[in-house]
Design a protein around this motif. Structure first.
Motif, mmCIF file in Angstrom:
data_model
loop_
_atom_site.group_PDB
_atom_site.id
_atom_site.type_symbol
_atom_site.label_atom_id
_atom_site.label_comp_id
_atom_site.label_asym_id
_atom_site.label_seq_id
_atom_site.Cartn_x
_atom_site.Cartn_y
_atom_site.Cartn_z
ATOM 1 N N LYS A 47 -10.721 69.664 34.547
ATOM 2 C CA LYS A 47 -11.217 71.047 34.559
ATOM 3 C C LYS A 47 -12.008 71.250 35.844
ATOM 4 C CE LYS A 47 -12.554 73.137 30.492
ATOM 5 N NZ LYS A 47 -13.466 73.502 29.393
ATOM 6 N N LYS A 88 -11.168 62.409 30.222
ATOM 7 C CA LYS A 88 -11.404 63.855 30.343
ATOM 8 C C LYS A 88 -12.414 64.063 31.479
ATOM 9 C CE LYS A 88 -12.271 63.935 25.925
ATOM 10 N NZ LYS A 88 -12.819 64.409 24.655
ATOM 11 N N TYR A 129 -16.649 65.574 28.177
ATOM 12 C CA TYR A 129 -16.075 64.934 29.371
ATOM 13 C C TYR A 129 -16.538 63.482 29.500
ATOM 14 C CZ TYR A 129 -15.853 69.917 30.077
ATOM 15 O OH TYR A 129 -15.647 71.250 29.869
ATOM 16 N N SER A 168 -7.236 65.129 30.971
ATOM 17 C CA SER A 168 -7.512 66.525 31.318
ATOM 18 C C SER A 168 -8.396 66.606 32.549
ATOM 19 C CB SER A 168 -8.196 67.243 30.142
ATOM 20 O OG SER A 168 -9.460 66.685 29.919
ATOM 21 N N GLU A 219 -7.236 72.922 33.934
ATOM 22 C CA GLU A 219 -7.830 74.265 33.760
ATOM 23 C C GLU A 219 -8.815 74.555 34.887
ATOM 24 O OE1 GLU A 219 -9.036 75.305 29.448
ATOM 25 O OE2 GLU A 219 -9.114 73.132 29.629
ATOM 26 N N LYS A 239 -6.775 75.706 41.804
ATOM 27 C CA LYS A 239 -5.858 75.145 40.795
ATOM 28 C C LYS A 239 -4.420 75.604 41.076
ATOM 29 C CE LYS A 239 -4.830 75.410 35.855
ATOM 30 N NZ LYS A 239 -3.921 76.543 35.700
ATOM 31 N N LEU A 260 -14.400 66.569 34.387
ATOM 32 C CA LEU A 260 -14.871 67.887 34.827
ATOM 33 C C LEU A 260 -15.310 67.784 36.282
ATOM 34 C CD1 LEU A 260 -15.919 70.837 34.345
ATOM 35 C CD2 LEU A 260 -18.106 69.800 33.652
ATOM 36 N N ASP A 268 -15.153 71.721 25.881
ATOM 37 C CA ASP A 268 -14.689 70.332 25.784
ATOM 38 C C ASP A 268 -15.863 69.393 26.024
ATOM 39 O OD1 ASP A 268 -11.618 70.511 25.813
ATOM 40 O OD2 ASP A 268 -12.226 71.820 27.467
#
Ligand code: NAP
Length: 282
Positions: free
Chosen positions: A150, A124, A194, A148, A180, A163, A126, A192
């Protein structure tokens, strides 16, 4: 390689650039003769500077702020990496044409995976910031199949635009990626946790400045990585560590690895980066 290769780095400001030292270190490994200029060039003079440099036998140029986007206009061929980034950090002459490429994503991934030994698969992630550096690294990150990603930016609309732009250019079919974008609000950031937090904002260029991230952001974070490089730990690195990130890094390794990839494009030689990674140039 008998002839002296004419290379350069351009941007504004440019005084801080370590590119000449990095590339001389690479060239010495092969006894290659290079001349490496460091020129301050503003967008208004970019076209003439490039024309003069290549007319004069120049082989390759590293491109830094604020020229990375504009420089694309002067290349005959644009690599996929530069097209996805909408920016280039290197231009080189080959077969009487000028080629533009972007080696930033390559440099980051090499540093993360091979030097720091962090895998991105199923992680994950960021990314703070939605400027040129974020553009350059996101396609390479997505290629490594994180769970994921972000993007959070001070100006939310820029994150949303980035994005959308990347979704239009990248083939995300078959990837189970949650992608996202948003602003820097606590709600968005703390929705979330990370594994990896990457600071691609330019905040660290302003010594002492903090993004003002919430403390809980870094709980569970394995690595907080600042793309900026400096002899001292940046405020982002200090705060991330104090707030719970297991490990922090600056962007020196990325800088060296993107430089090695640019050197390969210019010379067809792959330099050994290990000594520079151990001992940054002051
Ligand atoms: P850029 O295009 O000017 O983008 C700057 C970004 O930082 C924007 O998203 C901006 O947000 C954000 N920002 C600026 N000040 C901020 C603040 N006080 N708080 C929160 N966000 C802030 O710059 P860039 O080319 O992406 O470069 C970013 C950083 O990456 C620089 O530190 C650069 O040195 C580093 N970099 C390192 C390497 C390497 O090889 N290690 C390579 C490339 C870049 P807004 O949109 O709201 O203005």
């Amino acid at each position: 390689m008998d002839k002296k290769l004419k290379l350069a780095v351009i941007g504004k400001p440019i005084g801080h650039s370590k590119s000449p030292e990095i590339h001389k270190h690479f060239a010495n490994q092969f006894d290659a003769k290079i001349e490496f200029r460091k020129d301050e060039v503003a967008p208004e003079t970019l076209e003439t500077w490039l024309a003069d440099f290549f007319k004069d036998g120049g082989k390759g140029v590293s491109i830094t702020l604020p020229l990375k986007e504009a420089a694309l206009n002067y290349a005959d061929e644009i690599s996929d990496r530069a097209r996805l980034a909408s920016a280039c950090n290197v231009i080189y002459a080959k077969d009487e044409k000028l080629f533009a490429d972007c080696t930033d994503g390559f440099g980051l991934i090499k540093d993360l995976q091979e030097n720091i030994k962090v895998s991105l698969k199923d992680k994950k992630i960021l990314i703070l910031g939605a400027g040129g550096a974020a553009r350059g690294i996101i396609p390479s990150i997505i290629e490594k199949d994180p769970a994921s990603l972000k993007i959070a930016n001070r100006t939310k609309s820029k994150a949303l635009f980035l994005k959308e732009d990347l979704e239009g250019k990248l083939d995300l079919k078959g990837k189970s990626l949650t992608f996202e974008a948003g602003g820097l609000s606590d709600d968005f950031l703390l929705a979330d946790s990370y594994d990896l937090v990457i600071n691609s904002t330019s905040v660290s260029t302003q010594a002492g400045e903090s993004i003002g991230l919430p403390k809980a952001l870094f709980s569970g974070t394995k690595l907080a990585y600042d793309l900026f490089y400096s002899a001292e730990k940046t405020v982002f690195m200090q705060e991330a560590f104090e707030k719970g990130a297991e490990k922090v890094s600056d962007g020196w390794g990325m800088l060296v690895e993107q430089g090695a990839e640019s050197f390969r494009l210019w010379t067809n030689l792959i330099p050994d980066t290990s000594r520079l990674l151990e001992k940054p140039i002051d």
